[in-house]
Design an enzyme around this catalytic site. Structure first.
Site, mmCIF file in Angstrom:
data_model
loop_
_atom_site.group_PDB
_atom_site.id
_atom_site.type_symbol
_atom_site.label_atom_id
_atom_site.label_comp_id
_atom_site.label_asym_id
_atom_site.label_seq_id
_atom_site.Cartn_x
_atom_site.Cartn_y
_atom_site.Cartn_z
ATOM 1 N N ASP A 194 0.875 -1.174 0.000
ATOM 2 C CA ASP A 194 0.000 0.000 0.000
ATOM 3 C C ASP A 194 0.911 1.223 0.000
ATOM 4 O O ASP A 194 1.526 1.556 1.018
ATOM 5 C CB ASP A 194 -0.915 -0.017 1.226
ATOM 6 C CG ASP A 194 -1.973 1.084 1.163
ATOM 7 O OD1 ASP A 194 -1.816 2.003 0.330
ATOM 8 O OD2 ASP A 194 -2.940 1.016 1.946
ATOM 9 N N GLU A 226 -0.147 4.222 -0.959
ATOM 10 C CA GLU A 226 -1.134 5.308 -0.910
ATOM 11 C C GLU A 226 -1.719 5.582 -2.305
ATOM 12 O O GLU A 226 -1.005 5.686 -3.302
ATOM 13 C CB GLU A 226 -0.578 6.600 -0.312
ATOM 14 C CG GLU A 226 -1.644 7.662 -0.051
ATOM 15 C CD GLU A 226 -2.826 7.161 0.800
ATOM 16 O OE1 GLU A 226 -3.693 6.448 0.243
ATOM 17 O OE2 GLU A 226 -2.866 7.479 1.999
ATOM 18 N N ASP A 286 -5.355 6.597 5.783
ATOM 19 C CA ASP A 286 -6.328 7.612 6.202
ATOM 20 C C ASP A 286 -7.308 7.036 7.218
ATOM 21 O O ASP A 286 -8.397 7.552 7.407
ATOM 22 C CB ASP A 286 -7.072 8.171 4.986
ATOM 23 C CG ASP A 286 -7.839 7.086 4.243
ATOM 24 O OD1 ASP A 286 -7.776 5.909 4.663
ATOM 25 O OD2 ASP A 286 -8.507 7.414 3.249
ATOM 26 N N HIS A 321 -29.175 -11.633 15.609
ATOM 27 C CA HIS A 321 -30.616 -11.555 15.334
ATOM 28 C C HIS A 321 -31.017 -10.104 15.225
ATOM 29 O O HIS A 321 -30.430 -9.209 15.863
ATOM 30 C CB HIS A 321 -31.427 -12.299 16.402
ATOM 31 C CG HIS A 321 -31.324 -11.754 17.796
ATOM 32 N ND1 HIS A 321 -32.149 -10.773 18.295
ATOM 33 C CD2 HIS A 321 -30.471 -12.074 18.805
ATOM 34 C CE1 HIS A 321 -31.829 -10.518 19.547
ATOM 35 N NE2 HIS A 321 -30.800 -11.289 19.886
ATOM 36 N N ASP A 345 -26.834 -8.708 20.383
ATOM 37 C CA ASP A 345 -27.613 -9.468 19.383
ATOM 38 C C ASP A 345 -26.782 -10.576 18.742
ATOM 39 O O ASP A 345 -27.333 -11.495 18.133
ATOM 40 C CB ASP A 345 -28.122 -8.529 18.276
ATOM 41 C CG ASP A 345 -29.286 -7.671 18.737
ATOM 42 O OD1 ASP A 345 -29.782 -7.886 19.860
ATOM 43 O OD2 ASP A 345 -29.697 -6.774 17.967
ATOM 44 N N ASP A 365 -36.131 -28.411 16.006
ATOM 45 C CA ASP A 365 -35.622 -27.302 15.174
ATOM 46 C C ASP A 365 -34.621 -26.414 15.924
ATOM 47 O O ASP A 365 -33.811 -25.723 15.300
ATOM 48 C CB ASP A 365 -36.783 -26.407 14.706
ATOM 49 C CG ASP A 365 -37.718 -27.103 13.734
ATOM 50 O OD1 ASP A 365 -37.378 -28.200 13.263
ATOM 51 O OD2 ASP A 365 -38.798 -26.539 13.463
HETATM 52 O O1 AHR Z 1 -3.863 3.145 -1.035
HETATM 53 C C1 AHR Z 1 -5.027 2.575 -0.546
HETATM 54 C C2 AHR Z 1 -5.686 3.407 0.537
HETATM 55 O O2 AHR Z 1 -6.204 4.570 -0.016
HETATM 56 C C3 AHR Z 1 -4.845 3.915 1.659
HETATM 57 O O3 AHR Z 1 -4.494 2.994 2.638
HETATM 58 C C4 AHR Z 1 -5.755 4.952 2.232
HETATM 59 O O4 AHR Z 1 -5.064 5.939 2.935
HETATM 60 C C5 AHR Z 1 -6.472 5.503 1.027
HETATM 61 O O5 AHR Z 1 -7.842 5.543 1.242
#
Ligand code: AHR
Length: 519
Positions: free
Chosen positions: A238, A240, A317, A435, A454, A508
């Site tokens: 990731d 960003e 984020d 439920h 629940d 049941d």
């Molecule tokens: O890059 C994927 C995601 O995109 C990141 O983790 C996040 O910060 C954004 O919403």
């Protein structure tokens, strides 16, 4: 310091690291032997020291003697640190004692590195999707029992809404500095939500643009058009505004975890911060590492602009739609050698990760089960998730894999009462049986009191003498019952709903707890 480690520190060569990798396999940790050197000793010897080392399972340094994590009791708000046994595995019995008769959540995962970059429950962020606003939830402390080194220990089970971070770290790569990271996770507990990440993220919990993150991601990533048919999870970066499998905005088949099911995997990312990054994965129970990608950064991401916060179970984020398991992870200063990564993988394998023993097909938390109907009509039927609703339907070992997963339930300690149980869907991790207006359906755990209660059911001996019956924790006269194929909470002829009918009620409302349909 061991002779091995001292050899590594003086030479730091790939050959020495490979020797250590070979010797570590021989040491084995399945019965609690001390395994040295540990991941962060290996990285230190290779001149890429850890700047973060997190685990609820074991010490990541030989000789680390501090706490691994902190839990908080829901009954009185008291906290307790969980430390180590003499052989460097978590003293989970201390947690069990402290949390007996109540529920605990994990409130802090200590950084074992000298940097003290501890992770705490994320305070929220700028993500605007469902569940936005306010702090994240902490993971239930006993939701993920496993074994390691022959001990019963706990991992961190992330459901949507949960996450951890540290936005004020020291020593973590920033502004194009090189770094590496790994985590031990699972390829059997995942979803497609954003973002089951561990690694470097924004200090403001805001999406500040391409290259401001550098985090591992384990998910069934449907982001790219050619990913739609992905059956299982993969290991990604990731960075960003993009979860990358390579330098393209498309699915890389090598990122997929193959040969499953694999309950414990290792995921690896390193990035020189300027021009190139690499991804690998391994089975955390055996073997070496598989290369996913090593090459240039995607267009627009070189150089990187990392900010140096650390996240676990969320996006940069604070997007928190993800599910996943975390057992250990570390981040380094500098771009680790492949030899160091290989030695760490060998150490992970030697740590002896395994399923909790003797749980399958029981109502112990962590066990995976099926719930089989006992009414004469329907003994071939099991309770299953069908598009978010609970039904009974015939399932066999020859049923399609997706059907078997939807008819398999992971037993969790009751979300609202630890003396009872909750059922998490194996096919839809993070979704629990609950439920609502007496109908049983699947919903994500959202941490609210109503959702918790629940989704909590209390087992008793089966009303017809077979298996178990389960009453709703917050409506004790109502039991899980199937009626014309659908599943409800129902009273024994005591209400006006058709499914409260007296005829066949005890049959049941009785289910045999069987082995899981899906491994
Ligand atoms: O890059 C994927 C995601 O995109 C990141 O983790 C996040 O910060 C954004 O919403």
């Amino acid at each position: 310091m061991s002779a091995l480690l001292s050899a590594l520190m003086t030479s730091g060569t790939r050959a020495a690291l490979a020797t250590v990798a070979g010797l570590l396999i021989g040491l084995g940790g399945a019965h609690g032997e001390t395994i040295r050197p540990r991941p962060c000793d290996i990285y230190a010897a290779a001149h890429t020291p850890c700047v973060a080392a997190h685990s609820t399972v074991r010490a990541l340094y030989d000789g680390y003697a501090g706490a691994l994590y902190q839990v908080k009791r829901t009954s009185d708000g008291a906290t307790e640190n969980v430390g180590l046994l003499a052989d460097g595995y978590a003293n989970a019995a201390a947690q069990d004692k402290f949390c007996a008769s109540t529920a605990c959540i994990i409130t802090r995962i200590y950084d074992q590195s000298p940097r003290h970059n501890d992770l705490t429950i994320a305070a929220g962020g700028h993500y605007k999707g469902p569940g936005a606003g306010g702090a994240d939830l902490g993971a239930a402390a006993d939701a993920l029992p496993v074994t390691a080194g022959g001990h019963q220990v706990y991992g961190v089970s992330i459901s949507p809404g949960m996450g951890y971070h540290n936005v004020r770290t020291t020593g973590v790569a920033a502004k194009g500095e090189p770094e590496g990271m790994y985590m031990v996770s699972s390829a059997t507990h995942f979803n497609s939500g954003c973002c089951f990440d561990y690694g470097n993220a924004e200090t403001s919990s805001t999406d500040t643009g391409a290259g401001h993150m550098d985090a591992l991601n384990v998910s069934r990533d449907l982001e790219w058009p050619n990913c739609r048919n992905e059956p299982g999870p993969g290991v990604h970066a990731d960075l960003e505004n993009g979860i990358f499998h390579w330098d393209q905005r498309s699915c890389n088949p090598a990122a997929r975890i193959s040969g499953g099911p694999r309950p414990f995997i290792s995921a690896w990312l390193k990035n020189n911060g300027q021009s190139r990054f690499a991804l690998k994965w391994g089975d955390a129970q055996s073997g070496g590492l598989n290369k996913i990608y090593a090459g240039g950064l995607p267009r627009g991401y070189a150089p990187m602009r990392q900010e140096g916060a650390i996240i676990l179970g969320i996006g940069g984020d604070n997007s928190h739609g993800s599910a996943g398991s975390f057992f250990e992870g570390a981040m380094t200063a500098g771009f680790p050698t492949d030899g160091a990564d290989d030695a760490v993988q060998s150490n992970i394998v030697a740590a002896g990760y395994g399923a909790p023993s003797g749980l399958s097909g029981t109502l112990a938390p962590g066990s995976e089960i099926s719930l089989r109907a006992t009414t004469a009509c329907c003994t071939a039927d099991s309770v299953r998730n069908q598009n978010g609703t609970a039904v009974i339907a015939p399932i066999t070992s020859r049923s399609a894999a997706a059907d078997r997963r939807d008819a398999t339930w992971i037993v969790r300690r009751g979300l609202a009462d630890s003396a009872c149980v909750s059922f998490e869907s194996k096919g839809s991790p993070g979704d629990f049986l609950r439920h609502q207006n007496a109908v049983l359906r699947m919903q994500p755990f959202d941490g609210t009191a109503l959702n918790r209660s629940d989704a909590t059911f209390c087992p008793e001996p089966g009303k017809n003498g077979k298996g178990n019956s389960f009453h709703a924790m917050n409506d004790p006269a109502k039991y899980i019952r199937h009626y014309y194929g659908k599943v409800y909470i129902a009273g024994d002829g005591d209400d006006k709903n058709p499914w409260d009918a007296k005829a066949l009620w005890s049959d049941d409302a009785s289910f045999v707890v069987g082995p899981p349909w899906s491994p």
